[in-house]
Design an enzyme around this catalytic site. Structure first.
Site, PDB file in Angstrom:
ATOM      1  N   GLU A   1     115.189  27.684 -16.815  1.00  0.00           N
ATOM      2  CA  GLU A   1     113.947  28.180 -16.263  1.00  0.00           C
ATOM      3  C   GLU A   1     113.626  27.218 -15.095  1.00  0.00           C
ATOM      4  O   GLU A   1     113.034  27.886 -14.017  1.00  0.00           O
ATOM      5  CB  GLU A   1     112.910  28.489 -17.319  1.00  0.00           C
TER       6      GLU A   1
ATOM      7  N   CYS B   1     108.515  25.282 -20.203  1.00  0.00           N
ATOM      8  CA  CYS B   1     108.945  26.241 -19.302  1.00  0.00           C
ATOM      9  C   CYS B   1     107.815  27.387 -19.006  1.00  0.00           C
ATOM     10  O   CYS B   1     107.725  27.775 -17.947  1.00  0.00           O
ATOM     11  CB  CYS B   1     110.466  26.969 -19.629  1.00  0.00           C
TER      12      CYS B   1
END
Length: 144
Positions: free
Chosen positions: A50, A81
């Site tokens: 991510e 994330c």
């Protein structure tokens, strides 16, 4: 999600946990970033799919806010994330497998529900869940 799964498979072949992420610019319907985990390859604990995809998309679009972008990821994002997703102002988050131990969206810290969270994307979990979870199970079974 298929592109994210392909990136996850590539990460697994390189010895990383098979997680893949894809960012789509909704204004142009164009994929602007594809990344797989690179924690082991880069020897960087922050090299999650991510984060790598967010960095790529920001460079590609020359923007620090990705408010017209959607993120597809094969595993529920961790708290680190999830916070980066909030900072990037991602419009929508689609994820595959749920992560009861390390997730930060539907489990654990639940970053987007915290009063200090400055942005919460629309979240859709369980997309291609069986295939995403199966890839992770195969990877970890092979390590044992």
């Amino acid at each position: 999600m298929q592109q994210a799964l392909n990136a996850a498979r590539e990460a697994a072949m390189a010895g990383d946990v098979p997680v893949g992420a894809v960012i789509v610019d909704r204004a142009s319907s164009r994929v602007v970033a594809v990344a797989g985990n690179r924690v082991e390859q880069d020897r960087d604990p922050t090299a999650h799919a991510e984060l790598l995809a967010i960095r790529m998309a920001a460079r590609e679009l020359s923007e620090t806010r990705l408010s017209d972008c959607d993120l597809y990821v094969t595993l529920e994002p961790c708290a680190m994330c999830a916070q980066a997703i909030a900072f990037a102002r991602i419009r929508r988050l689609f994820f595959g497998a749920y992560d009861p131990k390390g997730g930060g969206v539907e489990h654990g810290a639940r970053i987007f529900t915290q009063p200090t969270c400055n942005h919460a994307p629309e979240v859709v979990g369980g997309l291609e869940e069986g295939e995403c979870a199966g890839l992770l199970k195969e990877f970890f079974a092979a390590l044992r």
